[in-house]
Design a protein around this motif. Structure first.
Motif, PDB file in Angstrom:
ATOM      1  N   GLU A 173      50.193  40.168  27.273  1.00  0.00           N
ATOM      2  CA  GLU A 173      49.238  39.139  27.681  1.00  0.00           C
ATOM      3  C   GLU A 173      49.772  38.311  28.842  1.00  0.00           C
ATOM      4  O   GLU A 173      49.285  37.224  29.109  1.00  0.00           O
TER       5      GLU A 173
ATOM      6  N   ILE B 177      42.833  43.740  34.232  1.00  0.00           N
ATOM      7  CA  ILE B 177      41.635  43.118  33.686  1.00  0.00           C
ATOM      8  C   ILE B 177      40.801  42.581  34.830  1.00  0.00           C
ATOM      9  O   ILE B 177      41.260  41.751  35.604  1.00  0.00           O
ATOM     10  N   PRO B 178      39.584  43.072  34.960  1.00  0.00           N
ATOM     11  CA  PRO B 178      38.714  42.493  35.981  1.00  0.00           C
ATOM     12  C   PRO B 178      38.180  41.160  35.485  1.00  0.00           C
ATOM     13  O   PRO B 178      37.589  41.091  34.420  1.00  0.00           O
ATOM     14  N   PHE B 179      38.418  40.133  36.212  1.00  0.00           N
ATOM     15  CA  PHE B 179      38.035  38.788  35.765  1.00  0.00           C
ATOM     16  C   PHE B 179      37.014  38.240  36.755  1.00  0.00           C
ATOM     17  O   PHE B 179      37.324  37.964  37.891  1.00  0.00           O
TER      18      PHE B 179
ATOM     19  N   ILE C 204      47.958  42.727  33.902  1.00  0.00           N
ATOM     20  CA  ILE C 204      48.623  42.076  32.774  1.00  0.00           C
ATOM     21  C   ILE C 204      49.553  43.032  32.052  1.00  0.00           C
ATOM     22  O   ILE C 204      49.346  44.243  32.005  1.00  0.00           O
TER      23      ILE C 204
ATOM     24  N   GLU D 137      50.063  33.132  31.032  1.00  0.00           N
ATOM     25  CA  GLU D 137      49.466  33.836  29.899  1.00  0.00           C
ATOM     26  C   GLU D 137      47.995  34.103  30.200  1.00  0.00           C
ATOM     27  O   GLU D 137      47.339  33.294  30.854  1.00  0.00           O
ATOM     28  N   LEU D 138      47.473  35.197  29.660  1.00  0.00           N
ATOM     29  CA  LEU D 138      46.059  35.506  29.879  1.00  0.00           C
ATOM     30  C   LEU D 138      45.171  34.369  29.372  1.00  0.00           C
ATOM     31  O   LEU D 138      44.167  34.026  29.980  1.00  0.00           O
ATOM     32  N   SER D 139      45.578  33.774  28.244  1.00  0.00           N
ATOM     33  CA  SER D 139      44.734  32.718  27.677  1.00  0.00           C
ATOM     34  C   SER D 139      44.685  31.480  28.565  1.00  0.00           C
ATOM     35  O   SER D 139      43.793  30.665  28.434  1.00  0.00           O
ATOM     36  N   ASP D 140      45.649  31.356  29.475  1.00  0.00           N
ATOM     37  CA  ASP D 140      45.651  30.186  30.356  1.00  0.00           C
ATOM     38  C   ASP D 140      44.899  30.432  31.657  1.00  0.00           C
ATOM     39  O   ASP D 140      44.706  29.506  32.436  1.00  0.00           O
TER      40      ASP D 140
ATOM     41  N   MET E 230      44.919  39.327  42.025  1.00  0.00           N
ATOM     42  CA  MET E 230      44.417  39.701  43.349  1.00  0.00           C
ATOM     43  C   MET E 230      42.979  39.190  43.465  1.00  0.00           C
ATOM     44  O   MET E 230      42.115  39.611  42.715  1.00  0.00           O
TER      45      MET E 230
ATOM     46  N   PRO F  95      41.676  31.035  32.626  1.00  0.00           N
ATOM     47  CA  PRO F  95      40.507  30.227  32.999  1.00  0.00           C
ATOM     48  C   PRO F  95      40.868  28.784  33.285  1.00  0.00           C
ATOM     49  O   PRO F  95      40.337  28.169  34.216  1.00  0.00           O
TER      50      PRO F  95
ATOM     51  N   ARG G 148      48.235  22.845  25.566  1.00  0.00           N
ATOM     52  CA  ARG G 148      47.739  23.830  26.513  1.00  0.00           C
ATOM     53  C   ARG G 148      48.030  23.454  27.958  1.00  0.00           C
ATOM     54  O   ARG G 148      48.275  24.322  28.800  1.00  0.00           O
TER      55      ARG G 148
END
Lengths: 123, 103, 360, 282
Positions: free
Chosen positions: C29, C7-9, C26, C340-343, C35, C345, C196
């Protein structure tokens, strides 16, 4: 920071590497690495800190000289070394993560590595 | 651990006046010290070019021969330094910001 | 084991307001590897020091960053003053310190708001920024700038703050403390926020030390890394302890920043009570001599290292900034592994990144 | 004839009501956040603007999936107001959602993919509770037909309080509110950007928005069904529910999908199944 707390130590590359390993064992943390262009080439400062006072190891190098990375000892060093590579165009070998010049997207390659032009201020 | 500690704040806000303003319809009260935008009273200006030399952003252009003075508002960082160095004190810092334009 | 996706973030992402790009590998998730890459806002401000008079340069130095701008100005002027062996008026030092603590409260409130935003808690986000507005207003009234204060000059500060205004600055917090306590209660007690933050992004003390973490990241992992303890400016005359939490998770880092808000309030009140009368700036004669100097300051985001090298002319030979984000990136990569992906940000925010500081 | 009129009325009036609700949602949310907020009709302006945008479809099939989503949402709503079988209504809505997910899967975007996955998780989370609601209503009224349930003379809430609260719980996710706005959030301040909607733009996005308006009206209709015997009580309950959802949205952070799934199932098991068990024994 008071001036007397900052110590600059000039040394050669092999000596620097052994010293960096010793500093790691003594519990120092890597504070920063930076490069400066001087008349005879470049000098690289490695700053380490134990709690608050710092130690600066300084090496002098030429443009073509290869510099071994210390990211194997202090992993955080890869950022500084990539920065030096991209801004000064110096060869640093065996970096933990090597961006191959794509760390900073500068329009001029190695902008900080060029000789200083005589500027009179302003644009 | 508490359930809904935010509830008090949210309910209070619900019945109070909003903290935001409908800018630019309503502008806020600016302070005398606010650095809004640079103005130059060219009547008194001697076009010495001091402001141009000192400007850290290179936003001011002065041509002495043509009695020309111009400020590029997009480059200006409103640092107030030109006002400070002006020998004739003909430059001032307006406390109002440049009004937003819609085009 | 699931399929691996990259996933490019960033560098443009609604949650991540900083131009940092991360390639997240990932698995379902779970983030296996992160990187980083950056370089989108490199402006060459270090190089600019070779073209700008050292007296004019604080304006540029302050614009390295929009949030901790005052501490950048302060660090630069302190570095030059040390290089030139200038002893500036004590009142100027006090004023700088007061403004630095205001800027710290501003930065932490901003960060808390952004954290709430990353957690999808919009009302808390707005409330933090509403509180921050009061801080910005008083700073604008006293220095003339909301974001870039423009207060620091080589040799002092640009304008004095009169005694009634100083008293008002001190009193401001009697009303605001209630607001701070309210948001403290939400961030540290609310079930969903706690759920969270707690136990996510844990960074052990050893890792924080090895990776050279600074500021609230190090403090959250139990390292009392606070450059204010060096006693620069007038911090040696003020009474304070570095805020330290030991858990090392996002919750600890949040706690550190909330406690630092209260600490800054105390420091401002102490400084206002102690401030002596006198001049606020001095005339600068001479040029920076041949020599070099390191200056460390504690910015809201952590330690910043300034290096100046003079060559006897109006222009510096070398100017170098290493800010806290630069030092915290390796720690960020460490905490992103296995999260986790949701964490993501929230974890990126937990180091309080400022890429324009880091790239200069 | 009356049924046809009702359906036509639903198709015309529901988006208006849904749009107004969305506007009210934004306004109330803004007030809770100490903001002025957009005009009440902003959602309509938004959709009108979206229709005027250049149409960029990432994948051709996207358009048809979105169209199917809209059609099936309208269909489920229409079946509901026509007083058809409640189970049929629920499954028509599920089918509609499946089309949205297919639309999200039809493009090769990781954000869209993760959003679609989460949407599936969310479906798994709320579906049991919705089905329990239908069963609960059947056990009280002895009919699955919406017309019969609505005509039932007793207040359903009295017998189904657990199911009602459980339904409110899962409705938070269905209305895209924190803490369960995993797959897509109205604010787009999310790690997966717009989630399922990331790759929709222009007219397609507008259609999705209209579909959501229909769906929200239908979902609040479901809430109203609990109080069908007393109309004004029903309207009051709907308004209260709506306010409560906005309030909860402004009082909680977004949680993870694991938590959503677990808590929704626990709510369904304890509140829903508990209520059903009580119904069996009394």
């Amino acid at each position: 920071m008071a001036k007397e707390l900052i110590v600059f130590i000039d040394m050669e590359i092999p000596e620097m590497l052994t010293r960096v390993e010793a500093l790691k064992l003594e519990g120092y943390r890597l504070m920063q690495i930076h490069c400066t262009r001087v008349e005879s080439g470049y000098e690289i400062n490695y700053t380490f800190a134990l709690d608050l006072p710092s130690q600066n190891l300084r090496i002098h190098i030429d443009r073509e000289q290869e510099i071994p990375s210390i990211s194997g000892i202090f992993p955080a060093a890869f950022l500084y070394e990539n920065e030096i590579h991209d801004l000064f165009g110096l060869n640093i070998t065996d970096m933990l993560i090597d961006y191959h010049g794509r760390f900073y997207r500068t329009s001029v390659p190695a902008p900080f590595g060029q000789a200083k032009k005589d500027t009179g201020g302003g644009e | 651990m508490r359930i809904l500690p935010m509830a008090k704040i949210v309910l209070k806000s619900l019945f109070r006046k909003a903290a935001t303003q409908m800018y630019p319809l309503i502008t806020k009260e600016y302070y005398p010290a606010t650095r809004g935008k640079v103005l130059n009273d060219t009547e008194f200006c001697i076009y010495c070019g001091m402001c141009q030399r000192k400007c850290p952003a290179g936003a001011i252009e002065v041509i002495r021969a043509k009695r020309y003075w111009a400020l590029d508002p997009k480059r200006c960082v409103t640092c107030n330094y030109c006002v400070e160095v002006c020998p004739k004190k003909c430059m001032t810092m307006d406390k109002r910001y440049t009004a937003p334009s819609t085009n | 084991m699931g399929e691996r996706t990259v996933i490019p973030f960033g560098p443009q992402h609604p949650v991540l307001l900083e131009p940092l790009h991360l390639d997240l590998v990932i698995e379902d998730e779970k983030v296996v590897k992160a990187m980083p890459s950056w370089g989108f806002v490199h402006r060459g401000l270090e190089k600019l020091a070779e073209k700008r008079d050292f007296i004019e340069f604080p304006f540029v130095a302050e614009r390295i960053c929009g949030v901790c701008s005052h501490s950048h100005g302060m660090a630069y002027t302190q570095a030059i003053e040390a290089l030139m062996s200038l002893e500036i008026p004590v009142r100027a030092k006090y004023l700088r310190t007061i403004l630095a603590e205001f800027s710290r409260i501003n930065s932490h409130l901003l960060w808390l708001g952004l954290l709430a935003n990353a957690l999808g808690f919009e009302s808390l986000f707005m409330h933090c920024w509403k509180l921050r507005e009061k801080i910005l207003d008083i700073v604008e009234e006293t220095t003339g700038g909301r974001v870039i204060f423009g207060a620091c000059r080589v040799g002092g500060v640009n304008r004095d703050i009169d005694a009634p205004t100083l008293a008002r600055m001190s009193r401001l917090f009697t009303g605001m403390e209630k607001g701070f306590r309210e948001i403290d209660g939400v961030f540290r007690k609310d079930y969903t926020v706690q759920k969270r933050l707690q136990e996510t992004g844990a960074l052990s003390r050893a890792d924080a030390h090895l990776l050279g973490a600074v500021g609230p990241v190090a403090k959250g992992s139990g390292i009392p890394c606070d450059m204010r303890r060096l006693g620069y400016s007038v911090y040696n005359e003020l009474d304070f302890q570095a805020v330290v939490e030991t858990e090392g998770d996002s919750y600890a880092r949040t706690s550190v920043r909330i406690k630092e808000i209260f600490q800054s309030v105390g420091l401002i009140q102490q400084a206002i009570a102690k401030i002596p009368a006198g001049e606020v700036s001095m005339k600068i004669t001479g040029l920076p001599p041949v020599g070099e100097h390191f200056e460390m300051v504690e910015q809201p985001r952590g330690e910043a290292v300034y290096y100046v090298k003079g060559n006897g002319t109006r222009f510096l030979e070398r100017f170098r900034v290493r800010n806290s984000t630069f030092a915290n990136i390796p720690a960020l990569l460490k905490i992103l592994e296995g999260c986790e992906l949701s964490d993501v940000p929230m974890l990126i925010l937990s180091i309080d990144p400022c890429i324009s500081c880091a790239e200069r | 004839m009356k049924t046809v009129l009702t359906i036509v009325l639903f198709i015309v009036a529901a988006p208006l009501a849904g749009g107004l609700m969305a506007g009210l949602d934004r306004k109330a949310g803004a007030w809770m956040q100490s903001r002025v907020g957009p005009p009440l009709l902003q959602p309509f302006y938004d959709v009108a603007k979206l229709f005027s945008k250049q149409n960029i479809a990432v994948h051709k099939s996207q358009k048809y999936y979105v169209l199917c989503f809209l059609v099936f949402v309208i269909l489920s709503g229409a079946l509901f107001v026509a007083g058809q079988d409640l189970l049929l209504v629920i499954f028509a809505l599920t089918l509609a959602d499946v089309f949205l997910i297919l639309g999200a899967y039809s493009v090769r975007s990781p954000y869209s993919y993760v959003g679609a996955e989460r949407e599936l998780v969310q479906m798994m989370a709320y579906e049991p509770m919705v089905i329990i609601t239908a069963i609960g209503m059947y056990m009280v009224t002895k009919s699955f037909s919406v017309a019969d349930i609505a005509a039932f003379e007793q207040n359903l809430f009295v017998k189904l309080p657990g199911i009602f609260i459980g339904l409110l719980f899962v409705l938070t996710g269905k209305l895209r509110k924190s803490p369960f706005d995993l797959s897509m959030s109205h604010h787009a301040h999310q790690e997966i950007v717009g989630g399922v909607l990331t790759e929709f733009s222009g007219a397609e996005l507008a259609m999705v928005k209209i579909a959501y308006w229909y769906q929200n009206v239908f979902l609040l209709g479901l809430v109203c069904l609990f109080f069908a015997s007393a109309f004004w009580l029903g309207v009051g309950a709907v308004m209260l529910t709506f306010f409560l959802e906005v309030f909860i949205d402004n009082n909680s952070a977004r949680l993870t999908w694991q938590f959503t799934l677990a808590s929704s199932w626990i709510a369904a098991a304890v509140l829903g199944m508990g209520n059903l068990v009580v119904l069996i024994f009394i």
